[in-house]
Design a protein around this motif. Structure first.
Motif, PDB file in Angstrom:
ATOM      1  N   ASP A 198      -2.564  -8.970  -2.614  1.00  0.00           N
ATOM      2  CA  ASP A 198      -3.245  -7.981  -1.604  1.00  0.00           C
ATOM      3  C   ASP A 198      -2.915  -8.194  -0.182  1.00  0.00           C
ATOM      4  N   SER A 199      -2.952  -9.375   0.098  1.00  0.00           N
ATOM      5  CA  SER A 199      -2.529  -9.683   1.789  1.00  0.00           C
ATOM      6  C   SER A 199      -1.029  -9.158   2.176  1.00  0.00           C
ATOM      7  N   LEU A 200      -0.399  -8.829   1.280  1.00  0.00           N
ATOM      8  CA  LEU A 200       1.108  -8.626   1.674  1.00  0.00           C
ATOM      9  C   LEU A 200       0.947  -7.140   1.608  1.00  0.00           C
ATOM     10  N   GLN A 201       0.184  -6.377   1.060  1.00  0.00           N
ATOM     11  CA  GLN A 201       0.240  -4.965   0.881  1.00  0.00           C
ATOM     12  C   GLN A 201       0.189  -4.367   2.519  1.00  0.00           C
ATOM     13  N   PRO A 202       1.105  -3.461   3.111  1.00  0.00           N
ATOM     14  CA  PRO A 202       0.692  -2.789   4.249  1.00  0.00           C
ATOM     15  C   PRO A 202      -0.659  -2.568   4.630  1.00  0.00           C
ATOM     16  N   LYS A 203      -1.380  -2.057   3.482  1.00  0.00           N
ATOM     17  CA  LYS A 203      -2.742  -1.195   3.962  1.00  0.00           C
ATOM     18  C   LYS A 203      -3.691  -2.406   4.289  1.00  0.00           C
ATOM     19  N   HIS A 204      -3.563  -3.831   3.831  1.00  0.00           N
ATOM     20  CA  HIS A 204      -4.158  -4.866   3.961  1.00  0.00           C
ATOM     21  C   HIS A 204      -3.631  -5.564   5.235  1.00  0.00           C
ATOM     22  N   ASN A 205      -2.389  -6.236   4.955  1.00  0.00           N
ATOM     23  CA  ASN A 205      -1.651  -6.718   5.825  1.00  0.00           C
ATOM     24  C   ASN A 205      -2.318  -7.869   6.722  1.00  0.00           C
TER      25      ASN A 205
END
Length: 307
Positions: A198-205
């Motif tokens: 999840d941390s690698l997703q642009p929306k969470h980043n």
């Protein structure tokens, strides 16, 4: 002037009236303060925090020193306290058991602070095989299907380090940060991998490893300030250990992840704001003497919502 008068009356109450009141209550009930605390409060933070306060503010040297006694000396200390208070252990067996459990929690917390502080002060040493082995294990747990091309590699950024050599990111929290990250990755692997994804997703980043080191700092500050006593006294039957601290870290990591998504920050530059807000929320929760952050105290029991 009114403030000075108020302070004077508070001082008078603490020094004279409160001690007089305790004397009257003891004569009326036939029980000393420690007995009343043990009999009127359930095991956990409510009881242990009151016992800790009673011992700390006692005028008696034996009672004060009980707070810093070695764990091996706790049983003898309880016998000495019972003798001092003229309490018959045969007719008050539960009192000795309750006092011992609470005193073990108190001295255990002190020992835990010292152990955590020692880990925090130990710098990461790339020449130390044990340190390097822990770091390699962390990579294997979080990137099981991707071989590391070299010890110094941009690949470390894939699990949330800032540069090619993770050792530079451990400066603030020392080995404590690495211990916590590895514990999380090994003992709650499914959740750790989900959070990393999840941390690698642009929306969470956000940077997973860096956040782990930041949450280690948060857990450390809660511990040394004493705020974590509420939680640990409620979940550790006797002496809190490093294991309890690491499991608390796992819980805080998961909760921060949820909180980050709820806050929906525009970018990583809002990290400090979100972290401070999260810290205040945890502190508020810990003001409740019945609070246990993770009551079952197993990170694997705390299922992360698939985000």
């Amino acid at each position: 002037l009114s403030r000075v008068v108020t302070q004077f009356f508070v001082f008078l109450y603490c020094k004279c009236l409160w001690r007089g009141l305790k004397f009257v209550v003891r004569k009326f009930t036939g029980r000393c303060e420690l007995q009343r605390i043990c009999y009127n409060n359930k095991h956990g933070a409510r009881r242990t925090l009151k016992i800790e306060s009673s011992l700390r503010y006692s005028k008696n040297e034996l009672l004060q020193s009980a707070l810093s006694v070695h764990p091996d000396k706790v049983e003898k200390t309880i016998d000495d306290i019972m003798a001092l208070k003229k309490i018959n252990p045969d007719t008050n067996p539960q009192l000795g058991i309750s006092l011992q459990a609470s005193l073990l929690q108190i001295v255990g917390y002190r020992s835990l602070v010292a152990e955590v502080e020692k880990l925090r002060r130990e710098p990461y040493d790339s020449e130390n095989p044990e340190h390097e082995d822990m770091l390699m294990k962390l990579w294997k747990e979080l990137r099981p299907d991707t071989p590391l091309t070299g010890r110094i590699s941009k690949q470390w950024c894939e699990i949330g380090f800032q540069g090619s050599d993770p050792k530079t990111d451990f400066r603030g929290m020392g080995l404590l940060g690495l211990h916590n990250l590895l514990y999380f990755a090994e003992h709650d692997k499914t959740t750790a991998l989900q959070m990393l994804h999840d941390s690698l997703q642009p929306k969470h980043n956000y940077s997973f490893a860096i956040v782990g080191i930041n949450i280690t700092d948060l857990a450390y500050s809660l511990l040394v300030s004493g705020a974590l006593k509420t939680h640990l006294y409620n979940v550790a039957p006797e002496m809190p250990s490093l294991l309890h601290f690491q499991q608390t870290f796992c819980y805080l990591m998961q909760e921060f992840h949820r909180f980050w998504i709820e806050e929906d920050p525009s970018d990583i530059m809002e990290f400090n704001r979100v972290r401070c807000k999260f810290h205040r929320r945890i502190l508020r929760q810990l003001k409740n003497p019945d609070m246990a952050l993770c009551p079952h105290f197993s990170a694997s029991d705390l299922h992360l919502v698939n985000l």
